[in-house]
Design a protein around this motif. Structure first.
Motif, PDB file in Angstrom:
ATOM      1  N   ARG A   1      16.943   1.489  25.681  1.00 30.26           N
ATOM      2  CA  ARG A   1      17.931   0.770  26.482  1.00 30.26           C
ATOM      3  C   ARG A   1      18.875   0.077  25.517  1.00 30.26           C
ATOM      4  O   ARG A   1      18.443  -0.568  24.561  1.00 30.26           O
ATOM      5  CB  ARG A   1      17.269  -0.250  27.404  1.00 30.26           C
ATOM      6  N   ILE A   2      20.160   0.241  25.736  1.00 32.78           N
ATOM      7  CA  ILE A   2      21.153  -0.404  24.879  1.00 32.78           C
ATOM      8  C   ILE A   2      21.270  -1.864  25.337  1.00 32.78           C
ATOM      9  O   ILE A   2      21.793  -2.142  26.401  1.00 32.78           O
ATOM     10  CB  ILE A   2      22.507   0.314  24.962  1.00 32.78           C
ATOM     11  N   VAL A   3      20.722  -2.765  24.525  1.00 28.75           N
ATOM     12  CA  VAL A   3      20.692  -4.191  24.856  1.00 28.75           C
ATOM     13  C   VAL A   3      21.980  -4.869  24.410  1.00 28.75           C
ATOM     14  O   VAL A   3      22.520  -5.712  25.115  1.00 28.75           O
ATOM     15  CB  VAL A   3      19.472  -4.878  24.198  1.00 28.75           C
ATOM     16  N   LYS A   4      22.448  -4.502  23.224  1.00 27.04           N
ATOM     17  CA  LYS A   4      23.672  -5.099  22.679  1.00 27.04           C
ATOM     18  C   LYS A   4      24.405  -4.025  21.889  1.00 27.04           C
ATOM     19  O   LYS A   4      23.793  -3.278  21.132  1.00 27.04           O
ATOM     20  CB  LYS A   4      23.327  -6.266  21.763  1.00 27.04           C
ATOM     21  N   GLN A   5      25.712  -3.982  22.086  1.00 33.45           N
ATOM     22  CA  GLN A   5      26.528  -3.024  21.353  1.00 33.45           C
ATOM     23  C   GLN A   5      27.881  -3.640  21.085  1.00 33.45           C
ATOM     24  O   GLN A   5      28.556  -4.108  21.998  1.00 33.45           O
ATOM     25  CB  GLN A   5      26.680  -1.733  22.151  1.00 33.45           C
TER      26      GLN A   5
ATOM     27  N   GLU B   1      37.028  10.958  22.244  1.00 32.14           N
ATOM     28  CA  GLU B   1      35.930  11.363  21.379  1.00 32.14           C
ATOM     29  C   GLU B   1      34.965  10.219  21.113  1.00 32.14           C
ATOM     30  O   GLU B   1      33.776  10.419  21.008  1.00 32.14           O
ATOM     31  CB  GLU B   1      36.470  11.890  20.053  1.00 32.14           C
ATOM     32  N   GLY B   2      35.424   9.004  20.981  1.00 30.93           N
ATOM     33  CA  GLY B   2      34.568   7.881  20.634  1.00 30.93           C
ATOM     34  C   GLY B   2      34.306   6.942  21.780  1.00 30.93           C
ATOM     35  O   GLY B   2      34.066   5.776  21.573  1.00 30.93           O
ATOM     36  N   LYS B   3      34.301   7.434  22.987  1.00 34.19           N
ATOM     37  CA  LYS B   3      34.243   6.541  24.141  1.00 34.19           C
ATOM     38  C   LYS B   3      32.906   5.841  24.312  1.00 34.19           C
ATOM     39  O   LYS B   3      32.842   4.809  24.945  1.00 34.19           O
ATOM     40  CB  LYS B   3      34.628   7.284  25.420  1.00 34.19           C
ATOM     41  N   ASP B   4      31.809   6.363  23.739  1.00 35.14           N
ATOM     42  CA  ASP B   4      30.534   5.661  23.896  1.00 35.14           C
ATOM     43  C   ASP B   4      30.344   4.575  22.836  1.00 35.14           C
ATOM     44  O   ASP B   4      29.435   3.775  22.934  1.00 35.14           O
ATOM     45  CB  ASP B   4      29.349   6.625  23.936  1.00 35.14           C
TER      46      ASP B   4
ATOM     47  N   ILE C   1      23.879   9.518  26.854  1.00 26.00           N
ATOM     48  CA  ILE C   1      23.869   8.149  27.368  1.00 26.00           C
ATOM     49  C   ILE C   1      24.093   8.187  28.864  1.00 26.00           C
ATOM     50  O   ILE C   1      25.076   8.777  29.336  1.00 26.00           O
ATOM     51  CB  ILE C   1      24.948   7.287  26.689  1.00 26.00           C
ATOM     52  N   VAL C   2      23.173   7.570  29.607  1.00 28.76           N
ATOM     53  CA  VAL C   2      23.285   7.434  31.053  1.00 28.76           C
ATOM     54  C   VAL C   2      23.154   5.951  31.359  1.00 28.76           C
ATOM     55  O   VAL C   2      22.108   5.348  31.083  1.00 28.76           O
ATOM     56  CB  VAL C   2      22.186   8.245  31.785  1.00 28.76           C
ATOM     57  N   GLU C   3      24.229   5.385  31.883  1.00 26.75           N
ATOM     58  CA  GLU C   3      24.326   3.950  32.138  1.00 26.75           C
ATOM     59  C   GLU C   3      24.029   3.192  30.851  1.00 26.75           C
ATOM     60  O   GLU C   3      24.786   3.297  29.908  1.00 26.75           O
ATOM     61  CB  GLU C   3      23.434   3.541  33.305  1.00 26.75           C
ATOM     62  N   ASP C   4      22.919   2.434  30.768  1.00 26.00           N
ATOM     63  CA  ASP C   4      22.621   1.672  29.556  1.00 26.00           C
ATOM     64  C   ASP C   4      21.450   2.261  28.773  1.00 26.00           C
ATOM     65  O   ASP C   4      20.845   1.597  27.954  1.00 26.00           O
ATOM     66  CB  ASP C   4      22.348   0.211  29.891  1.00 26.00           C
ATOM     67  N   THR C   5      21.147   3.538  29.017  1.00 30.19           N
ATOM     68  CA  THR C   5      20.021   4.182  28.352  1.00 30.19           C
ATOM     69  C   THR C   5      20.507   5.344  27.489  1.00 30.19           C
ATOM     70  O   THR C   5      21.312   6.152  27.927  1.00 30.19           O
ATOM     71  CB  THR C   5      19.012   4.722  29.390  1.00 30.19           C
TER      72      THR C   5
END
Length: 135
Positions: A111-115, A21-24, A77-81
Motif C-alpha cells: 500500500r502506498i502510504v506516502k509518495q 509517461e510519468g503519471k504514477d 498500481i490500482v488505487e493506493d496499492t
C-alpha cells in the motif's frame, strides 16, 4: 506558416505524451533506507527499486558479483496499492529474494502510504514499512 503550425502541433503532442509517461510518480530509482518491523528497524542502503513504464528492477548492490543481485518484473498500481510480480526466469531463487529484498515469494503487494518527489513509503500486508528516498 503551415509548417510552423505543424511543428508546434508535433511539439505539443510530444509534451503531452511525456507527461502521461510519468503519471504514477514512481518512475526512476529509489533507494531503500529502512524497513520498520513491529519490533525493530533495519537500516538499509544497498537495495534499490527502479520503476519505469510498468516494469521494475530490484538491485542489491554489494561487492559479490552475482546475477541474483538483480531481479526484474512488472508492476501495476490500482488505487493506493502497487502489485509487483517478478518475471518467472528471475523468481527461481527464493533464498536470494528473502536475503536481499525480504520478499517471501515472487510477488508482493504494497500500500502506498506516502509518495512525494523525494520519498516513498510502502506498507506490506504484514505491516512492514519500506521507506525509500529518490536516488
Amino acid at each position: 506558416m503551415q509548417i510552423k503550425k505543424f511543428l508546434i502541433s508535433i511539439f505539443l503532442i510530444a509534451c503531452f505524451a511525456a507527461c502521461e509517461e510519468g503519471k504514477d510518480g514512481l518512475e526512476g530509482k529509489w533507494q531503500l533506507r529502512k524497513m520498520q518491523y513491529d519490533d525493530k528497524v533495519v537500516q538499509v542502503d544497498t537495495v534499490y527499486y527502479n520503476f519505469q513504464f510498468g516494469v521494475f528492477k530490484l538491485q542489491a548492490v554489494n561487492h559479490i558479483p552475482s546475477v541474483l543481485n538483480e531481479t526484474v518484473g512488472s508492476y501495476n498500481i490500482v488505487e493506493d496499492t502497487i502489485k509487483m510480480n517478478i518475471e518467472p526466469s528471475f523468481a527461481s531463487n527464493l533464498t536470494a529474494l528473502k536475503r536481499y529484498y525480504d520478499w517471501d515469494g515472487p510477488s508482493e503487494n504494497f500500500r502506498i502510504v506516502k509518495q512525494s518527489a523525494s520519498s516513498l513509503h510502502l506498507l506490506r500486508k504484514d505491516e512492514v514499512l519500506f521507506i525509500f528516498r529518490k536516488f
